[in-house]
Design a protein around this motif. Sequence first.
Motif, PDB file in Angstrom:
ATOM      1  N   ALA A  99      -6.686  -7.302  14.417  1.00  0.00           N
ATOM      2  CA  ALA A  99      -5.968  -6.028  14.588  1.00  0.00           C
ATOM      3  C   ALA A  99      -5.231  -5.632  13.304  1.00  0.00           C
ATOM      4  CB  ALA A  99      -4.993  -6.121  15.749  1.00  0.00           C
ATOM      5  N   ASP A 100      -4.676  -6.622  12.588  1.00  0.00           N
ATOM      6  CA  ASP A 100      -3.993  -6.333  11.320  1.00  0.00           C
ATOM      7  C   ASP A 100      -4.968  -5.767  10.297  1.00  0.00           C
ATOM      8  OD1 ASP A 100      -1.541  -7.457  12.259  1.00  0.00           O
ATOM      9  OD2 ASP A 100      -2.205  -9.458  11.652  1.00  0.00           O
ATOM     10  N   LEU A 101      -6.160  -6.337  10.258  1.00  0.00           N
ATOM     11  CA  LEU A 101      -7.175  -5.870   9.315  1.00  0.00           C
ATOM     12  C   LEU A 101      -7.564  -4.418   9.598  1.00  0.00           C
ATOM     13  CD1 LEU A 101      -9.479  -9.023   9.296  1.00  0.00           C
ATOM     14  CD2 LEU A 101      -7.985  -8.279   7.430  1.00  0.00           C
ATOM     15  N   GLU A 102      -7.783  -4.120  10.870  1.00  0.00           N
ATOM     16  CA  GLU A 102      -8.148  -2.747  11.238  1.00  0.00           C
ATOM     17  C   GLU A 102      -7.014  -1.767  10.933  1.00  0.00           C
ATOM     18  OE1 GLU A 102     -11.530  -2.277  14.472  1.00  0.00           O
ATOM     19  OE2 GLU A 102      -9.578  -2.751  15.362  1.00  0.00           O
ATOM     20  N   THR A 103      -5.790  -2.168  11.235  1.00  0.00           N
ATOM     21  CA  THR A 103      -4.639  -1.301  10.966  1.00  0.00           C
ATOM     22  C   THR A 103      -4.477  -1.065   9.478  1.00  0.00           C
ATOM     23  OG1 THR A 103      -3.539  -2.114  12.957  1.00  0.00           O
ATOM     24  CG2 THR A 103      -2.154  -1.020  11.326  1.00  0.00           C
ATOM     25  N   PHE A 104      -4.653  -2.103   8.688  1.00  0.00           N
ATOM     26  CA  PHE A 104      -4.562  -1.955   7.236  1.00  0.00           C
ATOM     27  C   PHE A 104      -5.573  -0.922   6.731  1.00  0.00           C
ATOM     28  CE2 PHE A 104      -6.204  -3.155   3.020  1.00  0.00           C
ATOM     29  CZ  PHE A 104      -5.058  -2.921   2.267  1.00  0.00           C
TER      30      PHE A 104
ATOM     31  N   THR B  89      -4.328   2.481   5.080  1.00  0.00           N
ATOM     32  CA  THR B  89      -4.513   2.543   3.634  1.00  0.00           C
ATOM     33  C   THR B  89      -5.632   3.487   3.224  1.00  0.00           C
ATOM     34  OG1 THR B  89      -3.749   0.255   3.500  1.00  0.00           O
ATOM     35  CG2 THR B  89      -4.863   1.145   1.571  1.00  0.00           C
ATOM     36  N   LEU B  90      -6.735   3.436   3.955  1.00  0.00           N
ATOM     37  CA  LEU B  90      -7.902   4.256   3.600  1.00  0.00           C
ATOM     38  C   LEU B  90      -8.084   5.470   4.502  1.00  0.00           C
ATOM     39  CD1 LEU B  90     -10.356   1.299   3.010  1.00  0.00           C
ATOM     40  CD2 LEU B  90      -9.374   2.767   1.247  1.00  0.00           C
ATOM     41  N   GLY B  91      -7.362   5.451   5.618  1.00  0.00           N
ATOM     42  CA  GLY B  91      -7.503   6.558   6.565  1.00  0.00           C
ATOM     43  C   GLY B  91      -8.767   6.459   7.404  1.00  0.00           C
ATOM     44  N   VAL B  92      -9.390   5.289   7.410  1.00  0.00           N
ATOM     45  CA  VAL B  92     -10.621   5.099   8.162  1.00  0.00           C
ATOM     46  C   VAL B  92     -10.729   3.641   8.595  1.00  0.00           C
ATOM     47  CG1 VAL B  92     -12.006   4.607   6.106  1.00  0.00           C
ATOM     48  CG2 VAL B  92     -13.115   5.498   8.124  1.00  0.00           C
ATOM     49  N   LYS B  93     -11.272   3.448   9.790  1.00  0.00           N
ATOM     50  CA  LYS B  93     -11.572   2.086  10.227  1.00  0.00           C
ATOM     51  C   LYS B  93     -13.005   1.791   9.824  1.00  0.00           C
ATOM     52  CE  LYS B  93      -8.453   1.664  14.134  1.00  0.00           C
ATOM     53  NZ  LYS B  93      -8.333   1.351  15.558  1.00  0.00           N
TER      54      LYS B  93
ATOM     55  N   HIS C 248     -19.852  -6.791  19.133  1.00  0.00           N
ATOM     56  CA  HIS C 248     -19.600  -8.080  18.492  1.00  0.00           C
ATOM     57  C   HIS C 248     -18.499  -7.913  17.451  1.00  0.00           C
ATOM     58  CE1 HIS C 248     -23.857  -8.168  19.794  1.00  0.00           C
ATOM     59  NE2 HIS C 248     -23.484  -9.334  20.270  1.00  0.00           N
ATOM     60  N   LEU C 249     -17.323  -7.527  17.893  1.00  0.00           N
ATOM     61  CA  LEU C 249     -16.214  -7.318  16.971  1.00  0.00           C
ATOM     62  C   LEU C 249     -15.994  -8.577  16.148  1.00  0.00           C
ATOM     63  CD1 LEU C 249     -13.691  -5.486  19.300  1.00  0.00           C
ATOM     64  CD2 LEU C 249     -15.219  -4.501  17.613  1.00  0.00           C
ATOM     65  N   SER C 250     -15.975  -8.401  14.868  1.00  0.00           N
ATOM     66  CA  SER C 250     -15.864  -9.545  13.986  1.00  0.00           C
ATOM     67  C   SER C 250     -14.952  -9.233  12.804  1.00  0.00           C
ATOM     68  CB  SER C 250     -17.242  -9.933  13.469  1.00  0.00           C
ATOM     69  OG  SER C 250     -17.141 -10.856  12.426  1.00  0.00           O
ATOM     70  N   SER C 251     -14.019 -10.125  12.552  1.00  0.00           N
ATOM     71  CA  SER C 251     -13.148  -9.927  11.396  1.00  0.00           C
ATOM     72  C   SER C 251     -13.940 -10.077  10.099  1.00  0.00           C
ATOM     73  CB  SER C 251     -11.973 -10.904  11.429  1.00  0.00           C
ATOM     74  OG  SER C 251     -12.423 -12.226  11.451  1.00  0.00           O
TER      75      SER C 251
ATOM     76  N   ILE D  10       3.806  -7.736   4.268  1.00  0.00           N
ATOM     77  CA  ILE D  10       5.248  -7.956   4.412  1.00  0.00           C
ATOM     78  C   ILE D  10       5.834  -6.990   5.428  1.00  0.00           C
ATOM     79  CG2 ILE D  10       7.477  -7.813   3.227  1.00  0.00           C
ATOM     80  CD1 ILE D  10       5.950  -8.822   0.684  1.00  0.00           C
ATOM     81  N   LYS D  11       5.493  -5.716   5.282  1.00  0.00           N
ATOM     82  CA  LYS D  11       6.043  -4.680   6.168  1.00  0.00           C
ATOM     83  C   LYS D  11       5.664  -4.914   7.633  1.00  0.00           C
ATOM     84  CE  LYS D  11       5.858   0.290   6.993  1.00  0.00           C
ATOM     85  NZ  LYS D  11       5.177   1.530   6.636  1.00  0.00           N
ATOM     86  N   ASN D  12       4.455  -5.408   7.875  1.00  0.00           N
ATOM     87  CA  ASN D  12       3.962  -5.598   9.238  1.00  0.00           C
ATOM     88  C   ASN D  12       4.080  -7.048   9.722  1.00  0.00           C
ATOM     89  OD1 ASN D  12       2.712  -2.872  10.111  1.00  0.00           O
ATOM     90  ND2 ASN D  12       2.095  -3.143   7.982  1.00  0.00           N
TER      91      ASN D  12
END
Length: 95
Positions: A35-40, A44-48, A55-58, A84-86
């Motif tokens: 979830a952190d990766l997707e939120t980042f 940051t990029l405005g897109v997931k 098969h959700l995969s990090s 840090i912020k999150n």
Amino acid sequence: MAVMKMYPMGLFGRSKPKDDTIEQMRVLLDNFQFADLETFCAQTLGVKPAIDQEHLSSIEVLDFIWDQYHKGKIQFLQLKEFAIKNHVVAESFFE
């Protein structure tokens, strides 16, 4: 007459700053949850990243982040500040 061999600095000299940053980024990304990766990516990029929803995969998201980093669209500092912020890691993580 002696022949002097010349070696590129990258092989035997000091490591490149970018190499150090990549290693720091690898260690930092190990602390991220999916979830952190997707939120980042979204913040940051405005897109997931486009991933297989069945098969959700990090790994897919990490590949996307590395691709964006190598394209110059993401910087290590952005990842660090987000972490840090999150509360992905404490500020002391970077000491």
